[in-house]
Design an enzyme around this catalytic site. Structure first.
Site, PDB file in Angstrom:
ATOM      1  CD  GLU A  87      -3.087  -0.821   0.042  1.00  0.00           C
ATOM      2  OE1 GLU A  87      -3.050   0.452  -0.399  1.00  0.00           O
ATOM      3  OE2 GLU A  87      -3.559  -1.735  -0.258  1.00  0.00           O
ATOM      4  CE1 TYR A 169      -6.397   3.420   0.202  1.00  0.00           C
ATOM      5  CE2 TYR A 169      -3.913   3.082   0.736  1.00  0.00           C
ATOM      6  CZ  TYR A 169      -5.065   2.735   0.023  1.00  0.00           C
ATOM      7  OH  TYR A 169      -5.194   1.845  -0.978  1.00  0.00           O
ATOM      8  CG  ASP A 187      -7.971   4.500  -3.643  1.00  0.00           C
ATOM      9  OD1 ASP A 187      -8.980   4.558  -3.821  1.00  0.00           O
ATOM     10  OD2 ASP A 187      -6.952   3.676  -4.383  1.00  0.00           O
TER      11      ASP A 187
END
Length: 456
Positions: A87, A169, A187
């Protein structure tokens, strides 16, 4: 929208407060949805979207290396670590680019404990080319924090948020994908999908709008398969629900898409009108003089296999490209001519290295290679590149022992090893320019010799 409402843009008190950075790009008028704070998904919509999207994802998900790691109980920490690494790498980077980086990273540091033993220089070298190096510094700091606290990988959003560099996030992605926690992620891809599902025309960068997107994503996330659902939502945005050319015909949730419905009712409305586009901050223009300083071995320099070393300087530990290595360079106040650039470089070499080009060394050659532009997210850097080839006078080694180590960190790098170093893309551009210049010069030597022989 209420019946009879006019199709025009209404500027709310909130929108008047938007800064210049996020002002909307003028475009053709589109019907506005209701106040975003009042928007929600009904129970039926939610169930239909979950079922359709998960079915589509099961059949169409991309085969990515971080998805292959087992989520079994004894592999939970490894799974959490892999999701974290992937990520962080995927932020503002294409999936196709990340795949090879991820594989190399996991081969070198297969667990969080392995990474915690690495140095900043090692991770910077592995990261070179991905950009946004602040991300990898925080990743390393975070790994060290977790190990120092006992080494057990945090599983909840609240625990993950305590780690350096992990925000809303990333914590949601790790908690849902690795540990099956029913929490949302938002996102750019998720914003695009949800803004089209609900035809939301509010500024997607506005704080209140962002908060509403998180609320809507939270309504949608599947409680039984939260990780798969979040990945499916992002996958849809990255593939079918693209920015400018959405594949609505193949979209599994097109029946619930309000933007698509509006586009079928009016030719002036397009699905790609959502989300509203905003003006990006204007890039700052900067200029620098870069000197690729090559030091020849004085005892071998006349032979065909001459050895040489290059000077590399380490950037400060804070700021842009922190801790990375680069060729000696200096920022210029504005565009400058060759004489001004060389004067600036000479002063830099003298003050930083005590390198007096007139006394301690002899210049073999000094050539203006050209210029290249490197673009960061907020800076457009124009680099003027020169190749400065030196060797000591009188067969004496160049002595840099007087250098104040506290003021600047530098090192010699052998020419054979420079090409394989983990250099930032900007530095690699400069090195590539120098190599091409050398190849061109080498290719013209026989021709120059031939012309000289004819004249004789």
């Amino acid at each position: 929208m209420e019946a009879g409402a006019e199709k025009k843009r209404v500027i709310s008190p909130k929108s008047k407060k938007r800064g210049r950075r996020n002002r909307e790009i003028p475009r053709k008028e589109v019907p506005l949805s209701d106040d975003i704070e009042d928007i929600s998904f009904s129970k039926d919509e939610t169930l239909q979207i979950r079922a359709s999207l998960l079915e589509w994802y099961d059949e169409n998900q991309r085969d990515l290396p971080w998805r292959r790691i087992s989520s079994g109980f004894d592999e939970r920490d490894k799974r959490g670590y892999a999701v974290w690494v992937s990520e962080v790498m995927l932020q503002q980077t294409r999936v196709s680019t990340v795949i090879d980086y991820f594989k190399r990273w996991m081969n070198k540091w297969p667990t969080l404990h392995h990474l915690a033993q690495a140095s900043l220089e090692e991770v910077n070298e592995m990261w070179a080319g991905l950009g946004y190096y602040r991300r990898v510094r925080f990743l390393l700091q975070g790994a060290k924090e977790v190990v120092e606290e006992g080494g057990s990988f945090p599983e909840t959003v609240s625990e993950l948020r305590k780690i350096k560099g992990i925000g809303e996030y990333t914590s949601g992605a790790i908690a849902s994908i690795a540990f099956n926690k029913a929490v949302p992620v938002v996102d750019g891809n998720v914003v695009r999908v949800i803004s089209r599902l609900k035809a939301i025309s509010a500024n997607p960068k506005d704080a209140a709008t962002v908060k509403s997107f998180w609320k809507l994503a939270g309504q949608l996330v599947d409680p039984c398969r939260p990780g798969d659902f979040n990945q499916a939502l992002m996958e849809l945005g990255a593939t079918l629900c693209s920015l400018s050319n959405p594949g609505c015909a193949a979209c599994p949730i097109s029946a619930q898409c309000h933007a698509l419905s509006l586009s079928r009712q009016s030719e002036s409305v397009h699905v790609s009108d959502y989300p509203t586009k905003v003006v990006k901050a204007k890039q700052r223009h900067e200029f620098s003089a870069v000197s690729v300083v090559e030091i020849l071995d004085c005892q071998e320099m006349t032979g065909p296999q001459s050895s040489s070393k290059y000077i590399l300087v380490k950037r400060p530990d804070e700021g842009l490209l922190a801790g990375l290595w680069e060729f000696p360079s200096i920022l210029l106040e504005k565009e400058a001519d060759l004489a001004s650039r060389r004067k600036a470089i000479d002063n830099f070499l003298q003050s930083s290295f005590y390198l007096d080009l007139k006394e301690s060394t002899r210049i073999v050659s000094r050539e203006d290679i050209g210029e290249c532009v490197h673009v960061f997210s907020h800076i457009r850097l124009k680099m003027y590149v020169e190749l400065l080839v030196l060797h000591p006078k009188g067969n004496r080694s160049i002595d840099y022992k007087k250098l104040d180590k506290e003021s600047i960190t530098w090192k010699y790098v052998d020419g054979k090893n420079l090409g394989s170093m983990g250099l930032s893309s900007g530095v690699r551009k400069v090195y590539t320019m120098v190599q091409k210049h050398k190849q061109t010069e080498q290719a013209t030597i026989p021709e120059r010799r031939k012309k000289t022989a004819v004249r004789r």
